[in-house]
Enzyme design. Structure first.
Site, PDB file in Angstrom:
ATOM      1  N   LYS A 174     -15.437   7.872  65.554  1.00 45.52           N
ATOM      2  CA  LYS A 174     -14.586   9.349  65.860  1.00 45.52           C
ATOM      3  C   LYS A 174     -15.139  10.403  64.998  1.00 45.52           C
ATOM      4  O   LYS A 174     -15.717  10.305  63.895  1.00 45.52           O
ATOM      5  CB  LYS A 174     -13.265   8.912  65.470  1.00 45.52           C
ATOM      6  CG  LYS A 174     -12.275  10.026  65.854  1.00 45.52           C
ATOM      7  CD  LYS A 174     -11.803   9.885  67.399  1.00 45.52           C
ATOM      8  CE  LYS A 174     -10.772  10.284  67.926  1.00 45.52           C
ATOM      9  NZ  LYS A 174     -10.169   9.343  69.111  1.00 45.52           N
TER      10      LYS A 174
HETATM   11  N1  GLU Z   1     -10.780  10.503  72.858  1.00 42.27           N
HETATM   12  C1  GLU Z   1     -10.409   9.495  73.517  1.00 42.27           C
HETATM   13  C2  GLU Z   1      -9.654   8.270  72.908  1.00 42.27           C
HETATM   14  O1  GLU Z   1      -8.981   8.559  71.744  1.00 42.27           O
HETATM   15  C3  GLU Z   1     -11.388   9.034  74.314  1.00 42.27           C
HETATM   16  C4  GLU Z   1     -12.575   8.397  73.316  1.00 42.27           C
HETATM   17  C5  GLU Z   1     -13.707   8.189  74.503  1.00 42.27           C
HETATM   18  O2  GLU Z   1     -13.882   8.492  75.608  1.00 42.27           O
HETATM   19  O3  GLU Z   1     -14.861   7.641  73.912  1.00 42.27           O
HETATM   20  O4  GLU Z   1      -9.345   7.135  73.115  1.00 42.27           O
END
Ligand code: GLU
Length: 414
Positions: free
Chosen positions: A101
């Site tokens: 993240k």
């Molecule tokens: N931000 C989204 C999540 O928290 C998607 C992450 C992604 O598609 O890599 O799952």
């Protein structure tokens, strides 16, 4: 309690049932790598130095995967917690990724489009040495979207001198994005929510729902619930909330927010619509509650008053650990974030696969495949929770931690 503390509690509840020893627990909980970068930019024309983060939590099952968020509250601990949740989410859905993240501590509402483009390009330049299409694959998250992914892919492509399409997912469809990616997270939240209602004997046509947040996740959650015949009686976003006992016409509301100021629901009008507060929405007498905004919304004070029978967590971490204990005690079914909102990363995976294969799937192919993966996953989690006599959240963590341990054992890391 911070999000990191909450995630620790959720992890520990499963680890305790699994009798994981301390060394393994530490290997699983602590992130592999933390990257912090300085991003020179401007805010409202004034020069400003921003802080950016990327946390690579675990890659035992595949490249690190997870979004990049732009928000004033972004800080290291929050990103560490969110990166961990991605590891558990990807493992739970059995997509071949680890977890990561990232984000920038900034307030996009105070920035122009040009200023956003500049920090997005600068951020990806800084991250390039540590990420890659088979290393770490970012995506949109809070306040980031396909446009931002497009700028980042372009910047990365210029640096690499070759196409970097599979480096990021959540791209616009005209630039290697997948059909259905925009809708995927919300569609998944709605689908598993309805499935859980059916398990407790409530059919969608007899059900009512309230949705907190009307952005990328909440909007599509409400839209799909509406399509599935559920009466969506309340919605909200940062501008406030609306209630209508006969149900809100979500198609009309989606049309309204497509062009409204800041894409907010403020100013929408329809017969029978009244204003409600955020607290009122969370404690409405509905069958299904979908918190699709930010973390830490349902604490013990709110949890005691929740009247929904099922909660489908669209946001990451919307229920605090002590709030969760109250909900579990009261027998409320909570579909945890790592399952409920996993449609997004699942379709990100499909996008990545399509990019590598230079093909594109239809909208229906994407959504049907996502639906079946999520419904199967809910069934598996449901079964474990009954066998282990624990919440769906603990069951989900048990399943996903088991898979990560298996992979780490195979490589000799634990
Ligand atoms: N931000 C989204 C999540 O928290 C998607 C992450 C992604 O598609 O890599 O799952």
């Amino acid at each position: 309690m911070s999000l990191l503390d909450n995630v620790k509690v959720f992890f520990d509840q499963a680890a305790k049932k699994m009798a994981i020893d301390d060394h393994v627990r530490q290997m699983l909980e602590e992130p592999d790598r933390i990257i912090e970068v300085k991003i020179p930019g401007t805010e409202n024309g004034k020069p400003k130095v921003f802080r950016g983060y990327r946390v690579q939590h675990n890659n035992a099952r595949g490249p690190y995967k997870g979004g990049l968020r732009y928000h004033p509250t972004v800080e290291m601990d929050e990103v560490v917690a969110l990166a961990g949740l991605m590891t558990w989410k990807c493992s739970l859905l059995n997509v071949p990724y680890g977890g990561g993240k990232g984000g920038i501590s900034c307030d996009p509402t105070k920035m122009t489009r040009q200023e956003l483009e500049a920090i997005s390009r600068a951020f990806i330049r800084q991250l390039m040495p540590n990420i890659g299409p088979t290393v770490d694959v970012p995506a949109p998250d809070v306040n980031t979207d396909g446009q931002i992914m497009a700028w980042m892919v372009d910047e990365a492509t210029q640096i690499a001198g070759e196409s970097m399409l599979p480096l990021l997912t959540g791209k616009p469809v005209s630039m290697g994005g997948s059909l259905g990616r925009t809708e995927s997270t919300g569609y998944g939240v709605a689908r598993v929510g309805v499935e859980a209602l059916k398990k407790i004997g409530i059919e969608p046509k007899d059900a009512t729902a309230a949705v907190q947040g009307f952005g990328k996740v909440g909007g599509w959650t409400a839209a799909r619930l509406y399509k599935m015949g559920v009466k969506v009686v309340a919605v909200s976003d940062i501008s406030g909330g609306y209630y209508c006992k006969d149900g809100i016409n979500i198609e009309d509301l989606m049309k309204y927010t497509a062009t409204s100021k800041g894409h907010l629901i403020e100013g929408f009008s329809a017969p029978g619509l009244t204003k409600i507060s955020n607290d009122e929405l969370l404690t409405l007498d509905v069958d299904l509650l979908c918190p699709c905004a930010m973390e830490n919304q349902i604490d013990p004070g709110v949890a005691k008053r929740v009247r929904a029978k099922v909660i489908s967590e669209g946001a990451n971490g919307p229920v605090t650990a002590d709030g969760d204990a109250v909900l579990t005690e009261r027998g409320i079914v909570v579909i945890p974030d790592i399952l409920a909102n996993a449609g997004g990363v699942t379709v990100s995976y499909f996008e990545w696969v399509q990019n590598f294969q230079h093909i594109s799937w239809t909208f229906d192919e994407v959504i049907n495949k996502m639906d079946s993966m999520m419904v199967n996953c809910l069934n598996d989690v449901w079964e474990v929770s009954q066998k282990e006599k624990c919440s769906l959240r603990t069951a989900a963590f048990i399943l996903s931690i088991t898979r990560v341990i298996e992979a780490m054992k195979l490589t000799g890391k634990i």
